[in-house]
Scaffold this motif. Sequence first.
Motif, PDB file in Angstrom:
ATOM      1  N   LYS A  62      32.966  90.400  22.329  1.00 47.07           N
ATOM      2  CA  LYS A  62      31.857  89.528  21.894  1.00 47.07           C
ATOM      3  C   LYS A  62      32.040  88.072  22.319  1.00 47.07           C
ATOM      4  CE  LYS A  62      29.882  92.647  19.019  1.00 47.07           C
ATOM      5  NZ  LYS A  62      28.844  93.475  19.436  1.00 47.07           N
ATOM      6  N   SER A  88      19.464  94.050  22.576  1.00 47.83           N
ATOM      7  CA  SER A  88      19.617  93.035  21.524  1.00 47.83           C
ATOM      8  C   SER A  88      20.386  93.553  20.313  1.00 47.83           C
ATOM      9  CB  SER A  88      18.256  92.500  21.097  1.00 47.83           C
ATOM     10  OG  SER A  88      17.457  93.547  20.576  1.00 47.83           O
ATOM     11  N   SER A  89      20.313  94.843  20.030  1.00 46.68           N
ATOM     12  CA  SER A  89      21.013  95.400  18.870  1.00 46.68           C
ATOM     13  C   SER A  89      22.531  95.401  19.056  1.00 46.68           C
ATOM     14  CB  SER A  89      20.522  96.820  18.597  1.00 46.68           C
ATOM     15  OG  SER A  89      20.822  97.667  19.698  1.00 46.68           O
ATOM     16  N   GLU A  91      24.325  92.912  20.273  1.00 44.18           N
ATOM     17  CA  GLU A  91      24.795  91.554  19.973  1.00 44.18           C
ATOM     18  C   GLU A  91      25.917  91.078  20.900  1.00 44.18           C
ATOM     19  OE1 GLU A  91      25.658  91.346  15.793  1.00 44.18           O
ATOM     20  OE2 GLU A  91      23.617  91.874  15.241  1.00 44.18           O
ATOM     21  N   PRO A  93      26.800  88.418  23.621  1.00 43.62           N
ATOM     22  CA  PRO A  93      26.211  87.106  23.922  1.00 43.62           C
ATOM     23  C   PRO A  93      26.210  86.720  25.406  1.00 43.62           C
ATOM     24  CG  PRO A  93      28.457  86.809  23.202  1.00 43.62           C
ATOM     25  CD  PRO A  93      28.170  88.287  23.120  1.00 43.62           C
ATOM     26  N   THR A 121      19.494  86.692  24.896  1.00 40.71           N
ATOM     27  CA  THR A 121      20.505  85.713  25.286  1.00 40.71           C
ATOM     28  C   THR A 121      20.619  85.465  26.785  1.00 40.71           C
ATOM     29  OG1 THR A 121      22.260  87.377  25.335  1.00 40.71           O
ATOM     30  CG2 THR A 121      21.915  86.206  23.253  1.00 40.71           C
TER      31      THR A 121
END
Length: 170
Positions: A62, A88-89, A91, A93, A121
């Motif tokens: 992440k 998007s689920s 996460e 970045p 993002t």
Amino acid sequence: APFANLYFQFHLWDEIGWQGVKAVMEAAIAAKYKHCDSVRLWKAKCEDEGVRLVCKFLQNSKSVNVLELLDAELTTLGCEFLSQTLHSSAEVPLLVLKLDHNPIGAAGMKALAQGLSMNKTLELVSLTYCSIDKEGANSLFEIVIYTQSGLKELNVTGNLLGDEGVVKVL
């Protein structure tokens, strides 16, 4: 802690194949390494299996902002792995995604768009010389039309979109 805000990169410019990428990514995952801000594999020939492991690392760390898989022999299957990781689920970045010089084509673009069409993002996506034709233009359109997208730049230079494909994207 003197290294608290210091991030490192995995940058490889040599052909190590998917087995080499597997060794690097599995070691980083096992170490729970969370201080990597970019992964650049140029001509490493990581193939889809290597991409699967890079995606697993992205999901665990992440922290990666830049992913470049240039001339990696990425196909539709690798695009599916990336799509799941960059939805998007998940996460993750990621800000920059470069997949230049891979035989993605329309089928790979369709798979990739399933995740990128909902990504908030990403700011830059580069898909130069990826054999994307007018059939893949609909998938590109799905990516750029997303209202919550942070996308600022999409580079599709060297693809075979033709007039019809460019009109679809625009």
